[in-house]
Scaffold this active site. Structure first.
Site, short mmCIF file in Angstrom:
data_model
loop_
_atom_site.label_atom_id
_atom_site.label_comp_id
_atom_site.label_asym_id
_atom_site.label_seq_id
_atom_site.Cartn_x
_atom_site.Cartn_y
_atom_site.Cartn_z
N ASP A 67 0.83 -1.20 0.00
CA ASP A 67 0.00 0.00 0.00
C ASP A 67 0.87 1.26 0.00
O ASP A 67 2.09 1.18 0.17
CB ASP A 67 -0.98 -0.01 1.19
CG ASP A 67 -0.32 -0.38 2.52
OD1 ASP A 67 0.92 -0.39 2.59
OD2 ASP A 67 -1.05 -0.67 3.48
N GLU A 143 -9.96 -1.15 5.34
CA GLU A 143 -10.58 -0.89 6.64
C GLU A 143 -11.84 -1.74 6.81
O GLU A 143 -12.36 -2.29 5.83
CB GLU A 143 -10.93 0.59 6.73
CG GLU A 143 -9.71 1.53 6.63
CD GLU A 143 -8.95 1.69 7.95
OE1 GLU A 143 -9.01 0.78 8.81
OE2 GLU A 143 -8.29 2.72 8.12
C1 GLP Z 1 -0.53 0.31 8.54
C2 GLP Z 1 -0.27 -0.39 7.23
C3 GLP Z 1 -0.51 -1.87 7.34
C4 GLP Z 1 0.15 -2.41 8.58
C5 GLP Z 1 -0.52 -1.82 9.80
C6 GLP Z 1 0.01 -2.34 11.12
O1 GLP Z 1 -1.78 0.88 8.62
N1 GLP Z 1 -1.04 0.14 6.18
O2 GLP Z 1 -0.03 -2.51 6.17
O3 GLP Z 1 0.04 -3.80 8.61
O4 GLP Z 1 -0.32 -0.41 9.73
O5 GLP Z 1 1.18 -1.68 11.45
P1 GLP Z 1 2.11 -1.99 12.67
O6 GLP Z 1 2.94 -3.15 12.26
O7 GLP Z 1 2.95 -0.74 12.83
O8 GLP Z 1 1.26 -2.26 13.85
#
Ligand code: GLP
Length: 240
Positions: A67, A143
């Site tokens: 993304d 989402e």
């Molecule tokens: C973001 C990304 C996701 C990721 C998520 C969790 O929103 N778009 O791809 O998996 O956060 O992130 P974290 O690993 O920092 O908890």
């Protein structure tokens, strides 16, 4: 869904790194899908260290970012392009044609989403997709409420995701409200998925992802239906 419980974040990073390297070495021209956020950082560090020690080559691999925010330049330190360039790509001697990035600054964003989706298809789909999960169950930036058959698209971020991700920005006002993300349908076409979960704050999320109802209200629950998913989670991410 196979669930592997490891002692801590270090063990989680080591485990996923081992599996990643195995796929790198056993698949002829492997196509990887990569996530950003805090959770996969240890994996990228481990891959760079292993590469630098001369044990592996990425010459035959291709990489797709999961993304990207809309409206951030790729040189912006909070962009996902910048993240993966700095944490991995720049260190492992890739040529530009090995790296696929959704362009969040494209003039025609719908066309960009279609182009990205086509690139994934042209590469024969993703062999191994690395995922993290948002506290609300989002995968990529899909989402709650996103249809399970969604394709790469422009999406709006929820208030809660913006709040959680604002830690990567100077202020919450700087965080884009929209992103391009691979769709849930796109992610589910990956031949293999590894989901990484670390920390107490993800315990409810992990529980719901592996044992909860499969519902569009909780995107990560769809992984229960994928034939080849491994969840690697540290002890803190499990309820006592
Ligand atoms: C973001 C990304 C996701 C990721 C998520 C969790 O929103 N778009 O791809 O998996 O956060 O992130 P974290 O690993 O920092 O908890």
């Amino acid at each position: 869904m196979e669930v592997i419980k490891v002692a801590d974040y270090e063990a989680l990073s080591k485990k996923v790194c081992e599996i990643f390297i195995n796929r790198l070495q056993t698949i002829e021209n492997p196509v990887f899908g990569l996530a950003t956020g805090s959770t996969p950082k240890g994996l990228y560090k481990c891959l760079v260290e292993t590469y630098e020690s001369g044990q592996i080559s990425f010459a035959n691999a291709k990489f797709f970012n999961l993304d990207e925010y809309i409206g951030l330049d790729k040189s912006h330190p909070s962009s996902y392009t910048y993240y993966l360039m700095k944490k991995l790509y720049e260190h492992i001697h890739l040529t530009p044609d090995q790296i696929y990035l959704p362009n969040g600054n494209a003039t025609d964003l719908q066309e960009e989403c279609a182009r990205y989706e086509q690139c994934i298809r042209d590469c024969g789909h993703i062999d191994l997709q690395i995922l993290g999960v948002g506290i609300n169950g989002h995968i990529g930036f899909n989402e709650p409420g996103t249809p399970f058959n969604s394709r790469t698209d422009v999406v709006n971020l929820t208030e809660s995701t913006m709040r959680v991700n604002s830690r990567f920005f100077k202020s919450i006002d700087d965080i884009p409200h929209r992103a391009i993300t691979m769709g849930i349908g796109t992610i589910m076409e990956s031949k293999e998925i590894i989901m990484l979960v670390s920390g107490k704050h993800k315990a409810d999320t992990l529980q719901r992802m592996i044992h909860g109802n499969v519902t569009e209200d909780f995107p990560a629950s769809i992984l229960q239906k994928h034939p080849n998913v491994t969840v690697i989670a540290d002890e803190e991410a499990f309820h006592d």
